[in-house]
Design a protein around this motif. Structure first.
Motif, PDB file in Angstrom:
ATOM      1  N   SER A 124       0.851  -1.401  -0.160  1.00 55.47           N
ATOM      2  CA  SER A 124      -0.031   0.011   0.067  1.00 55.47           C
ATOM      3  C   SER A 124       0.859   1.074   0.078  1.00 55.47           C
ATOM      4  CB  SER A 124      -0.923   0.032   1.168  1.00 55.47           C
ATOM      5  OG  SER A 124      -0.212  -0.066   2.381  1.00 55.47           O
ATOM      6  N   GLY A 125       0.219   2.386  -0.296  1.00 55.56           N
ATOM      7  CA  GLY A 125       0.909   3.570  -0.454  1.00 55.56           C
ATOM      8  C   GLY A 125       0.929   4.387  -1.735  1.00 55.56           C
ATOM      9  N   SER A 131       4.023   1.672  -9.697  1.00 58.87           N
ATOM     10  CA  SER A 131       4.345   0.565 -10.519  1.00 58.87           C
ATOM     11  C   SER A 131       4.838  -0.448  -9.452  1.00 58.87           C
ATOM     12  CB  SER A 131       4.808   0.547 -11.964  1.00 58.87           C
ATOM     13  OG  SER A 131       4.654  -0.616 -12.465  1.00 58.87           O
ATOM     14  N   ILE A 132       4.512  -1.746  -9.638  1.00 55.29           N
ATOM     15  CA  ILE A 132       5.373  -2.645  -8.847  1.00 55.29           C
ATOM     16  C   ILE A 132       5.927  -3.526  -9.922  1.00 55.29           C
ATOM     17  CG2 ILE A 132       5.209  -4.432  -7.167  1.00 55.29           C
ATOM     18  CD1 ILE A 132       2.750  -3.165  -5.946  1.00 55.29           C
ATOM     19  N   SER A 178       2.160 -16.452  -6.209  1.00 57.49           N
ATOM     20  CA  SER A 178       1.385 -15.818  -7.290  1.00 57.49           C
ATOM     21  C   SER A 178       1.101 -14.268  -6.917  1.00 57.49           C
ATOM     22  CB  SER A 178       0.078 -16.330  -7.307  1.00 57.49           C
ATOM     23  OG  SER A 178      -0.409 -16.537  -6.065  1.00 57.49           O
ATOM     24  N   ARG A 179       0.582 -13.539  -7.795  1.00 56.87           N
ATOM     25  CA  ARG A 179       0.205 -12.164  -7.522  1.00 56.87           C
ATOM     26  C   ARG A 179      -1.100 -11.654  -8.238  1.00 56.87           C
ATOM     27  NH1 ARG A 179       5.170  -8.712 -10.025  1.00 56.87           N
ATOM     28  NH2 ARG A 179       3.564  -6.816  -9.681  1.00 56.87           N
ATOM     29  N   LYS A 233      -4.712  -5.897  -6.883  1.00 55.17           N
ATOM     30  CA  LYS A 233      -4.962  -5.613  -5.291  1.00 55.17           C
ATOM     31  C   LYS A 233      -3.431  -5.569  -4.723  1.00 55.17           C
ATOM     32  CE  LYS A 233      -8.862  -8.681  -5.004  1.00 55.17           C
ATOM     33  NZ  LYS A 233      -9.561  -9.915  -4.345  1.00 55.17           N
ATOM     34  N   ASN A 234      -2.296  -5.404  -5.832  1.00 58.39           N
ATOM     35  CA  ASN A 234      -1.151  -5.273  -5.210  1.00 58.39           C
ATOM     36  C   ASN A 234      -0.787  -6.179  -4.001  1.00 58.39           C
ATOM     37  OD1 ASN A 234      -0.957  -3.063  -6.916  1.00 58.39           O
ATOM     38  ND2 ASN A 234      -1.353  -1.433  -5.290  1.00 58.39           N
ATOM     39  N   THR A 235      -1.121  -7.481  -4.305  1.00 58.77           N
ATOM     40  CA  THR A 235      -0.764  -8.687  -3.232  1.00 58.77           C
ATOM     41  C   THR A 235       0.127  -9.671  -4.043  1.00 58.77           C
ATOM     42  OG1 THR A 235      -2.768  -9.741  -3.822  1.00 58.77           O
ATOM     43  CG2 THR A 235      -2.701  -8.239  -2.231  1.00 58.77           C
TER      44      THR A 235
END
Length: 119
Positions: free
Chosen positions: A25-26, A30-31, A70-71, A75-77
């Protein structure tokens, strides 16, 4: 500010399963790659599994066939499904992500979650 929060650790018997989750979060633009590392007492931190933004994964040899990373980009998880756990999997597991926050691109870490495998 970016935060990575892990959950899902615990104590399990050999042969059991655990599922670790990490939510990012934050102020994120991009991740890129996301990963799980672990550190056992008296040992260096080591890469367990890594997944790219496109979903391509690679694993430490000793966990291949037992762990699945997995991602969920929406949901940025990132999750780590751990099956057939062994005592040597006991460690603190850390979530890691390479994140672009516009102001900088850098590695970010979670606080760690303990996984203990014992009868």
């Amino acid at each position: 500010q970016v935060q990575l929060v892990e959950s899902g650790g615990g104590l399990v018997e050999p042969g059991g399963s655990l599922r670790l989750s990490c939510v990012v979060s934050g102020s994120i633009f991009s991740i890129y790659r996301m990963a799980w590392y672990r550190q056992a007492p008296g040992k260096q931190r080591e890469l367990v599994a890594r997944v790219t933004s496109e979903g391509s994964a690679n694993y430490k040899d000793s966990v291949k066939g037992r762990f699945t990373i997995s991602r969920d980009n929406a949901k940025n998880t990132v999750t780590l499904q751990m099956n057939s756990l062994k005592p040597e999997d006991t460690a603190v597991y850390y979530c890691n992500a390479y994140i672009d926050t516009i102001s900088r691109v850098d590695d970010y870490w979670g606080q760690g979650t303990q996984v203990s495998v014992s009868s």
